[in-house]
Design an enzyme around this catalytic site. Sequence first.
Site, mmCIF file in Angstrom:
data_model
loop_
_atom_site.group_PDB
_atom_site.id
_atom_site.type_symbol
_atom_site.label_atom_id
_atom_site.label_comp_id
_atom_site.label_asym_id
_atom_site.label_seq_id
_atom_site.Cartn_x
_atom_site.Cartn_y
_atom_site.Cartn_z
ATOM 1 N N SER A 232 5.634 -6.178 0.913
ATOM 2 C CA SER A 232 5.282 -6.448 -0.484
ATOM 3 C C SER A 232 6.251 -7.420 -1.136
ATOM 4 C CB SER A 232 5.293 -5.150 -1.304
ATOM 5 O OG SER A 232 4.325 -4.260 -0.836
HETATM 6 N N1 SAH Z 1 6.467 -0.642 3.197
HETATM 7 C C1 SAH Z 1 6.332 -1.714 4.152
HETATM 8 C C2 SAH Z 1 5.086 -2.556 3.951
HETATM 9 C C3 SAH Z 1 3.864 -1.775 4.016
HETATM 10 S S1 SAH Z 1 2.418 -2.607 4.573
HETATM 11 C C4 SAH Z 1 7.553 -2.610 4.171
HETATM 12 O O1 SAH Z 1 8.445 -2.437 3.362
HETATM 13 O O2 SAH Z 1 7.582 -3.497 5.023
HETATM 14 C C5 SAH Z 1 1.469 -1.125 4.796
HETATM 15 C C6 SAH Z 1 1.769 -0.392 6.067
HETATM 16 O O3 SAH Z 1 1.055 0.837 6.041
HETATM 17 C C7 SAH Z 1 1.280 -1.140 7.300
HETATM 18 O O4 SAH Z 1 2.329 -1.286 8.203
HETATM 19 C C8 SAH Z 1 0.187 -0.227 7.853
HETATM 20 O O5 SAH Z 1 0.103 -0.248 9.252
HETATM 21 C C9 SAH Z 1 0.617 1.131 7.333
HETATM 22 N N2 SAH Z 1 -0.422 2.160 7.252
HETATM 23 C C10 SAH Z 1 -1.723 2.007 6.906
HETATM 24 N N3 SAH Z 1 -2.360 3.192 6.938
HETATM 25 C C11 SAH Z 1 -1.441 4.130 7.312
HETATM 26 C C12 SAH Z 1 -1.493 5.541 7.549
HETATM 27 N N4 SAH Z 1 -2.619 6.239 7.432
HETATM 28 N N5 SAH Z 1 -0.354 6.171 7.909
HETATM 29 C C13 SAH Z 1 0.812 5.479 8.071
HETATM 30 N N6 SAH Z 1 0.911 4.151 7.877
HETATM 31 C C14 SAH Z 1 -0.192 3.474 7.503
#
Ligand code: SAH
Length: 232
Positions: free
Chosen positions: A81
């Site tokens: 983000s």
């Molecule tokens: N917080 C992260 C960016 C998040 S992007 C950072 O600081 O880099 C969103 C992430 O959520 C992605 O990596 C995606 O694979 C994950 N995601 C999506 N659905 C999910 C779920 N059900 N459980 C765990 N992770 C999930």
Amino acid sequence: MYRVIFVYAFLFSMGTGMGQIDFEARRENMVNTQLRNRDISDAATLEAMLSVPRHQFVPKNLWELAYTDGPLPIGEGQTISQPYIVAYMTQILQLQPYHKVLEIGTGSGYQAAVLAEIVDSVYTIEIVQKLGRLAEERLKNLHYTTIRVKIGDGYHGWPKEAPFDAIMVTAGAEQVPPKLIEQLKEGGRMVIPLGPHRGIRQLVLLTKKKGKIKRKDLMAVRFVPFTRKKEE
Ligand code: SAH
């Protein structure tokens, strides 16, 4: 032969200009222009954003852009983000050092590192194994020893470690996973982007008081989708 490789590597790093980037100055500039100038005023959040080397969490070819005012790709179709959103979501949780925090969506591990600068223990779950493993390795190398990474579907939360003082979901969900509400402590806060698949979502703050959930809509946001494991 080794010398040739070394010289080549050196020239390459000069060529890309990486050797000259003052990341600390860029970070300070990011904090001043993108955070302080907007509505980020929580001292612990600002301090954390100053400390975490954001460039270490993106692919090397994007180091140049690591401190710019936007999201960046981190592989596997996912994104880290925008710094402002990371700071905003951190600030809204009103964290205290003794808090236990759960993050859903480890991605690069950047947000988890920001949280770990403020609180004693961070639990983070990533559904894409490759990303989770990479993040775990990266966090270890950067000496973030208070973060635990789990590969799995964050829909179920982390029952063994519940309850949590705060929960942050960093993928856009259509609904709040009920288990996450269960795993939130009385008086706890959860921040989650909510809304229709692929659409603009609302960043929402949920607070639990006397077992009841209060919802406050914060702002419109774009997030990569919350996914589920196929067998479920
Ligand atoms: N917080 C992260 C960016 C998040 S992007 C950072 O600081 O880099 C969103 C992430 O959520 C992605 O990596 C995606 O694979 C994950 N995601 C999506 N659905 C999910 C779920 N059900 N459980 C765990 N992770 C999930």
